[in-house]
Motif scaffolding. Structure first.
Motif, short mmCIF file in Angstrom:
data_model
loop_
_atom_site.label_atom_id
_atom_site.label_comp_id
_atom_site.label_asym_id
_atom_site.label_seq_id
_atom_site.Cartn_x
_atom_site.Cartn_y
_atom_site.Cartn_z
N LEU A 85 0.84 -1.23 -0.01
CA LEU A 85 0.03 -0.06 0.06
C LEU A 85 0.88 1.27 0.03
N ILE A 86 0.70 2.18 -1.10
CA ILE A 86 1.51 3.42 -1.08
C ILE A 86 0.50 4.63 -0.95
N VAL A 87 1.06 5.54 -0.35
CA VAL A 87 0.28 6.97 -0.36
C VAL A 87 1.00 8.04 -1.04
N SER A 88 0.31 8.52 -1.99
CA SER A 88 0.89 9.76 -2.81
C SER A 88 0.23 11.00 -2.65
N GLY A 89 0.56 11.93 -3.01
CA GLY A 89 -0.52 13.25 -3.11
C GLY A 89 -0.11 14.32 -2.05
N CYS A 90 -1.18 15.18 -1.98
CA CYS A 90 -1.14 16.22 -1.12
C CYS A 90 -1.04 15.69 0.43
N MET A 91 -1.57 14.57 0.79
CA MET A 91 -1.25 14.39 2.55
C MET A 91 -0.01 14.00 2.95
#
Length: 582
Positions: A85-91
């Motif tokens: 699980l990978i989280v990208s973007g503004c957060m």
């Protein structure tokens, strides 16, 4: 005899949330993945890794992002534990220090500058996930327990609460400091095999170019074309400059190359996007200063440009000169950066849609000052008069913030009067969202959630009355529309847009009866993709083409039309090809 490879390609799925600018980032990540030999899948059960591309603009968007992350983690744990699980973007960009502690379910966090390195991030995350599973099997790491809504709420409240400000946060003036825009990298290698990777720049500098691989997620007939990234404005309510960095424009020749390629592929609508499209090109000046956000300073800087300098006007004229029948739609303009030249340019460029997206946020001078919008009521009213006089038939879209700290009933009533008097063709309303790290977040006079919700409803009720009258005014008129596709049952039943950006009010009357039967969805020049109304057309049409329709009905925000062909009306059930009009 050829043997199949024993190592099948890695498959990646993606959930992208937020605005069109975030969508372009998602398209770039997918392009980078495909270039790196990774397959893209829409089936999460088949994916080796899931990327959640997050939004952190306001609290409701942030909550949606956290829910998507936790839901993906729960599905992964239940169905495919080896999935990364990978989280990208503004957060991650905004909460780069906090998220690894609050979301241990995640294997890697990547920032905005890393979108073109998505394939490398995925490979690293897969290795980390494998190591975590081995540690869990050995008992070195506790298996995650089930998490309910209370845990989600707790995590959201924790975001930003314990954050230690860095050197960039200490600078109160984002426009005039040399430090703002300088970047350092938070590249946090895993402390242990089970810790997530964090690859985030504190101040992004990346901007895509024509050579950047991109896998488009929009329908074939329209595309979002990012002309710049970042923002120099000091708005007191907004966290975007600290997440996205300073304004940086693409070279005009590079934008034109991408536009040509998009048009060649069948695109019929180029939607120009950035944080502030009207600022385009001003940072390309030699020895440019960022301290030109006010109308007076911006106008002076614009007048000093050389004849061949890059500007939004020169870019629009160059795009307008490209061959073909297509629309150019200008999104995200700032009222402080309009010039007489830009108004004249739009009026003279027939391919530029008669549509202006210009968020005003408020109209009372006290509120505009507290918001640090660098405009006044008198300036805004004159600008609207100039735009409507200079661009006949233009549709104005704006957004307002209600419930901002210090907004009195008097200030709010002045906004309601303004909405009724100006009669915006398109309008959305945000309830103020208190954001950590912004000036407004620390202001006195914070309003309660109940007050903000009540004012949101009153503002949208005022616009609802305006919108019905505007829709009524289209009866009998003929419009050029871009056909999207066949309308499904849900679209016909609701005929509305649901998102945290709008909250339109719709009456439950005979409107629903008007949309029975077979219809096609189209949009006119006054309707941007996803955020505005639609035109529902009887007949058999061709997706991705222009046609002319006569408006024969309307709902609150949508129009109902029938096709016009060769001087006569086309009724329901016809199979004739619609005439393309310019």
């Amino acid at each position: 005899m050829n043997q199949k490879s024993s190592n099948p390609p890695v498959r990646v799925g993606m959930i992208s949330l937020g605005c069109a600018k975030n969508l372009v980032d998602a398209e770039i990540m997918l392009g980078a993945l495909l270039k790196g030999g990774v397959e893209v899948t829409n089936d999460p059960t088949q994916a080796d890794a899931i990327i959640v591309n997050t939004c952190s603009f306001i609290d409701s968007a942030q909550a949606e992002s956290v829910d998507a992350i936790l839901e993906s983690a729960a599905q992964r744990d239940a169905r495919k534990p080896e999935q990364s699980l990978i989280v990208s973007g503004c957060m991650p960009q905004r909460f780069r220090e906090e998220l690894p502690k609050l979301l241990p379910e995640v294997d890697a966090f990547m920032g905005i500058d890393q979108v073109a390195q998505a394939a490398e991030v995925v490979k690293t995350a897969l290795g980390l996930r494998k190591a975590k599973l081995i540690s869990q099997a050995a008992g070195a790491v506790a298996r995650p327990s089930k998490r309910g809504e209370k845990i989600k709420a707790t995590k959201l409240k924790q975001l930003g609460a314990d954050r230690v400000p860095d050197e960039h946060d200490a600078a109160s003036n984002l426009r005039g400091t040399s430090k703002f825009g300088n970047t350092r990298t938070v590249l946090q290698a895993p402390e242990a095999p089970t810790s997530p990777m964090v690859d985030v720049n504190t101040r992004p500098t990346y901007i895509p170019d024509y050579a950047t691989p991109r896998f488009r997620l929009t329908p074939p007939h329209f595309a979002f074309l990012k002309i710049a990234e970042g923002c120099n404005h000091p708005c007191s309510f907004c966290i975007i400059p600290r997440m996205r960095g300073t304004h940086r424009s693409r070279q005009p020749s590079d934008i034109v190359k991408e536009a040509k390629a998009l048009l060649k592929s069948g695109v019929r609508e180029l939607n120009l996007i950035s944080q502030d499209s009207t600022y385009y090109g001003m940072d390309l000046r030699p020895n440019h200063s960022r301290a030109i956000s006010s109308p007076e300073k911006f106008t002076a800087a614009a007048k000093s440009l050389n004849a061949d300098a890059a500007s939004l006007s020169s870019l629009l004229r160059e795009l307008n000169s490209l061959p073909g029948d297509f629309w150019i739609r200008l999104l995200y303009t700032h009222p402080a950066h309009w010039t007489p030249e830009l108004i004249q340019t739009i009026a003279e460029c027939k391919k530029v849609a008669r549509y202006i997206d210009m968020p005003l946020q408020h109209i009372h001078d006290a509120m505009l000052e507290r918001m640090r919008r660098e405009t006044s009521r008198a300036y805004i009213e004159q600008l609207i008069r100039d735009i409507r006089a200079g661009i006949p038939g233009v549709a104005l879209r704006t957004t307002f913030i209600v419930g901002f700290p210090g907004e009195t009933e008097e200030y709010f009533e002045s906004l309601l009067d303004f909405i009724r008097d100006v009669r915006f063709e398109r309008m959305g309303v945000f309830s103020y969202s208190k954001e950590e790290g912004t000036r407004a977040g620390g202001m006195e006079g914070q309003l309660s959630s109940r007050q903000k919700l009540a004012r949101h409803r009153r503002a949208m009720a005022a616009q609802h009355a305006v919108a019905r009258e505007i829709s009524e005014g289209f009866m009998g008129r003929r419009l050029k529309v871009l056909v999207e596709g066949a309308a499904n049952a849900a679209q016909l039943k609701q005929a509305r847009i649901n998102s945290w950006e709008h909250g339109h009010i719709r009456t439950h009357d005979a409107d629903s009866e008007k949309l029975r039967g077979s219809y096609w969805v189209a949009r006119g020049e006054a309707d941007a993709p996803d955020i505005d109304g639609r035109v529902y057309v009887k007949g058999t049409l061709i997706p991705g083409t222009f046609t002319e329709v006569e408006i024969v009905g309307h709902t609150d925000y949508d129009l109902i039309g029938k096709v016009v062909i060769s001087g006569r009306d086309e009724g329901a059930g016809s199979t004739r090809r619609p005439r393309h009009s310019r």
